[in-house]
Design an enzyme around this catalytic site. Structure first.
Site, short mmCIF file in Angstrom:
data_model
loop_
_atom_site.label_atom_id
_atom_site.label_comp_id
_atom_site.label_asym_id
_atom_site.label_seq_id
_atom_site.Cartn_x
_atom_site.Cartn_y
_atom_site.Cartn_z
N SER A 60 0.84 -1.20 0.00
CA SER A 60 0.00 0.00 0.00
C SER A 60 0.88 1.26 0.00
O SER A 60 1.74 1.42 -0.85
CB SER A 60 -0.95 -0.04 1.20
N ASP A 202 -5.61 -3.23 -2.94
CA ASP A 202 -4.63 -2.90 -1.91
C ASP A 202 -4.03 -4.16 -1.28
O ASP A 202 -4.74 -5.07 -0.85
CB ASP A 202 -5.32 -2.05 -0.84
#
Length: 685
Positions: A60, A202
Site C-alpha cells: 500500500s 490494496d
C-alpha cells in the site's frame, strides 16, 4: 598429520581469497494509508544510523514510499518530493466544463454505465493526480531497469491482492509506477488496477507486513517499519476512529507472515490521525517517523559495501512507440504528442512533459509510460498505456444553502470512439433557486494542439431576477434559448480555463423586451481548488451582443493569498459592469454569489458593482473559523460609483472541508441594515 594440516591451510587460504556473498538486508514498509508518510521519516533515521538496505518490500503506501527508495532517491530527496506535493488537492476531482456559460463543475459522484469485463466503477477518490505523481517520479528509474525490479538501485517488490481469488500477488517486474499504484488501490476508495488480466487491490488486504516475502528473496536481516500497528490504548471512539482501529486490528490478526523482523520500528501516530486524512503539511508525520527510528534503531553493523549504489545505464535511444489505448481517437492523440520524441534519443524529461500534455487535456485518468527492449533487434520501445474515464458515465453534484435552497446538476457523458479524435457528447442539466438550464453539447479534440477543443451545443435557460420591495421577494424571469460555438483550452495542470465563444440566443424578458441576440465572449477562469476557505477564484469575462437585445458585459474578480501559518489570509477584489439596456439576468447585485455579508442573492442590483475586502481563517476543531470583511457599492454607470453609498459588511463563520464539499455555518451583517444566518454545504456552483 602433515597432509591434514596442509589441506586445512589451503581451505583457509581459499576462504580468504574467494569473495563471499554479502548479507542481504531488507526493509519492509507496511500499509497504513496516509500514516505511511511516516515511512519517509524512518528512511531518514535509517540513513542517520548507517543502514543501507539491499531489498525493499512494500504494501500500500509502503509500496509507494518503497518504490521511490528502491528507484534510487535518497531519503532527503524523497522528503523534498513529499513536501512538494499539494496533499490538500492530490485527490481532487477533475472539473467538467458544462452548460451555456462553459463553467467548471466539480463532480460529487461518478457512475460507470459501461458494463463489460474490462471496465470497473471508479473509486470515490479521483486518481489522476496521484497517478501523474507516480509516473513522473518513477519513469526514469524503471526505464533504466527495463521494467526488471531486481535491476533497480535496490531490489523491490510490491504486494497487491487479487480481487477474484483473494490471493497475494507479488509484483516484481513491469511498470514500477503502476505496481506501486496497484498496491495502494484501497477498495472503494481508489479504482482497482488491471494487471495481466487480474484485478488488483490494496495489498494490505492479504499481507500488510510481508516479512516472509523479504526472507524468500534472500534477506538475512529484516527491518520493518509498521505504521498500521494499533496502539495499546484506545484514544478515539468516534465512528471514524473506531473504523480505523477495526481495520488495523483485522490486519494485525490476519497477518500471514509469522516471521518476526530483526528490527522493528513502530511510529506512534498521533491519536485521531486517520488513515484517509492526508495533512496539508506532512512535516509532523515525517517527524514522527524520524523520532521512532531514533528510538527503535541502534547503529548499523559494519558493512562490506564501500561503493554508493548505482542505477543502470539508460537506453541510448527510443526507436519504437507502442500505444495501448481504449480507442483509436486517444491512441492517435498520444501518437501526435510523442511524435517528436520517438524515434529519437532517450530524454526522460521530454517523455514526462509529453505525459503532462496528455494529463493537461483532462481526458485521461492515467498515462503510464515504460521502456521495453526487443531482444531480437536490440532496440528500445516506449510503451504508453492510456486509461480514460468510462465510455459512458453519469456525473453529478449537489449542495444546499439557505438562500438559493437545494441545488443540483447532472451530466450524462459519452466518449465516442467512432471518430478519429477524442469526442465527448454530453446531456447536462442544472437547477437551483435562481437558475435552471439544460444543454446538449459536444467537445472535439484538436489533434495538433493537445488540450485544445472545439465545443458546440444547444441550451435552454431560465433565470429569476430577484428584487426585494419592502422586504418582500419578487422575481422576473429571463428565458434564453440558443446555442454556442467555442474554442476551449482547459489547462488542467495550470488550474485555468480559457474559452472564446460565439453565442446566439432568443431572449425573452418577462413583461419586457424580447428578440435575438448574438455575439462573442471571452472567458478566463481559475479551475481550483474546488473548495476555497479564503479568497475567490480568479475570473475575467468580456462579452458583447448584437441584435434586437444588444449590450456589453465585463467582469474581473480574484484574490491574492498571504499564507501566514497557521493563519490563512486573502485580499479580494471584484468588479462587474454591464451596459445600459442589458437584461436583468446579467446586471450585477451586491448580494449575488454571497459577495456582501448579510445580503440575499440579487439584493441591491445595478449596472455596475465594485467590491473589495479580505478573508482570514484560523484552524479550529478540524475546520476553520473564518472572518470575512467586505465593502462595496452598486451604481447604474461606472462613473457614478463615487456618488454611491458604500456598504461594509462582515461575516463570522465556521467552515469545514467535507467529502460532500464545503460546509459553512455563519452570521453576516452590513451597514445597509441587512443581516442573516447563513448555512450551506456541497459543491460550489
Amino acid at each position: 598429520m602433515n597432509r591434514s594440516f596442509t589441506c586445512l591451510a589451503v581451505v583457509c587460504f581459499l576462504f580468504v581469497l574467494v569473495p563471499r556473498s554479502a548479507a542481504q538486508e531488507a526493509l519492509v514498509l507496511s500499509g497504513g494509508g496516509s500514516r505511511g508518510l511516516a515511512h519517509v521519516g524512518v528512511l531518514l533515521g535509517l540513513e542517520e544510523f548507517g543502514y543501507d538496505p539491499d531489498i525493499v518490500v512494500g504494501t500500500s503506501m509502503g509500496a509507494v514510499v518503497g518504490a521511490l527508495y528502491a528507484a534510487g532517491y535518497s531519503p532527503a530527496q524523497i522528503t523534498e518530493h513529499i513536501h512538494a506535493i499539494d496533499w490538500a488537492r492530490i485527490y481532487e476531482t477533475t472539473p467538467l466544463i458544462l452548460g451555456p456559460d462553459r463553467d467548471p463543475r466539480y463532480p460529487l459522484i461518478n457512475f460507470d454505465l459501461t458494463l463489460d469485463e474490462f471496465r470497473f466503477v471508479r473509486g470515490l477518490i479521483p486518481q489522476w493526480r496521484i497517478n501523474r505523481v507516480l509516473s513522473t517520479l518513477l519513469f526514469d528509474a524503471n526505464a533504466r531497469a527495463r521494467g526488471d525490479f531486481d535491476r533497480l538501485a535496490r531490489r523491490y517488490r510490491a504486494v497487491a491482492a487479487d480481487l477474484r481469488t483473494g490471493d497475494r500477488v507479488v509484483l516484481s517486474s513491469g511498470d514500477l509506477a503502476r505496481a506501486a499504484r496497484a498496491s495502494m488501490a484501497v477498495p472503494g476508495i481508489f479504482a482497482p488496477v488491471v494487471w495481466d488480466g487480474r484485478v488488483l487491490l490494496d495489498g494490505g488486504i492479504v499481507d500488510n507486513v510481508p516479512t516472509g516475502l523479504a526472507r524468500a528473496m534472500g534477506a538475512t536481516r529484516i527491518i520493518v517499519s509498521d505504521v498500521g500497528r494499533p496502539s495499546e490504548e484506545v484514544f478515539d471512539q468516534s465512528p471514524f476512529g473506531l473504523i480505523d482501529r477495526a481495520i488495523d486490528l483485522m490486519q494485525e490478526n490476519t497477518q500471514r507472515d509469522p516471521i518476526p523482523p530483526d528490527v522493528l520500528v513502530v511510529p506512534r501516530i498521533d491519536a485521531g490521525f486517520g488513515a484517509t486524512l492526508f495533512p496539508s503539511d506532512p512535516t509532523r508525520i515525517l517527524e514522527i517517523g524520524l523520532e521512532a527510528a531514533r528510538r527503535d534503531l541502534s547503529p548499523a553493523p559494519p558493512s562490506d559495501r564501500r561503493q554508493p549504489r548505482r542505477r543502470p545505464e539508460p537506453p541510448d535511444s527510443l526507436s519504437i512507440l507502442r500505444v495501448e489505448a481504449p480507442d483509436t481517437g486517444t491512441a492517435m492523440l498520444a501518437r501526435f504528442v510523442f511524435a517528436d520524441i520517438v524515434p529519437g534519443p532517450y530524454d526522460p524529461a521530454a517523455v514526462t512533459a509529453a505525459m503532462d500534455r496528455l494529463y493537461g487535456s483532462g481526458l485521461f485518468e492515467a498515462v503510464w509510460a515504460r521502456v521495453a527492449d526487443d531482444p531480437s533487434t536490440a532496440r528500445s520501445t516506449l510503451v504508453v498505456r492510456l486509461e480514460t474515464p468510462p465510455q459512458t458515465s453519469l456525473t453529478a453534484g449537489a449542495g444546499y444553502d439557505n438562500d438559493r435552497g437545494a441545488r443540483a446538476w447532472a451530466s450524462l457523458v459519452r466518449q465516442s470512439s467512432r471518430f478519429p479524435r477524442p469526442t465527448l457528447l454530453a446531456a447536462s442539466a442544472s437547477i437551483d433557486g435562481v437558475d435552471r438550464w439544460a444543454a446538449v453539447s459536444t467537445r472535439v479534440t484538436m489533434l495538433h494542439r493537445t488540450g485544445l477543443f472545439w465545443s458546440a451545443g444547444l441550451h435552454l435557460r431560465e433565470r429569476d431576477v430577484r428584487s426585494f420591495p419592502e422586504d418582500a421577494v419578487a422575481s422576473t424571469d429571463v428565458v434564453r434559448t440558443g446555442g454556442w460555438l467555442a474554442l476551449e483550452l482547459p489547462q488542467i495542470l495550470r488550474d485555468r480555463l480559457i474559452t472564446a465563444a460565439v453565442r446566439g440566443e432568443w431572449i425573452t424578458v418577462e413583461e419586457g423586451d424580447r428578440g435575438f441576440s448574438y455575439g462573442p465572449a471571452v472567458h478566463l477562469a481559475q479551475l481550483g481548488p474546488e473548495a476555497m476557505i479564503v479568497g475567490e477564484p480568479f475570473l475575467v469575462e468580456v462579452e458583447h451582443r448584437f441584435g434586437a437585445l444588444s449590450y456589453s458585459r465585463a467582469a474581473l474578480r480574484g484574490s491574492r493569498p498571504y499564507p501566514l501559518e497557521p493563519l490563512l489570509l486573502a485580499v479580494v477584489g471584484d468588479l462587474v459592469w454591464s451596459s445600459s439596456g442589458a437584461p436583468g439576468d446579467v446586471r450585477p447585485a451586491l448580494g449575488d454569489s454571497h459577495a456582501m455579508p448579510g445580503m440575499r442573492w440579487g439584493e441591491d442590483r445595478g449596472g455596475v458593482r465594485a467590491l473589495m475586502g479580505a478573508d482570514a481563517a484560523y484552524p479550529v476543531l478540524g475546520g476553520h473559523l473564518r472572518l470575512r470583511l467586505r465593502t462595496g457599492a452598486v451604481a447604474e454607470r461606472l462613473g457614478r460609483l463615487d456618488d454611491s453609498d458604500f456598504i461594509t459588511g462582515a461575516q463570522l463563520a465556521a467552515v469545514w472541508r467535507t467529502p460532500l464539499g464545503l460546509a459553512e455555518v455563519g452570521f453576516g451583517a452590513n451597514t445597509g441594515g441587512s443581516r442573516r444566518f447563513e448555512v450551506g454545504i456541497g459543491r460550489t456552483f
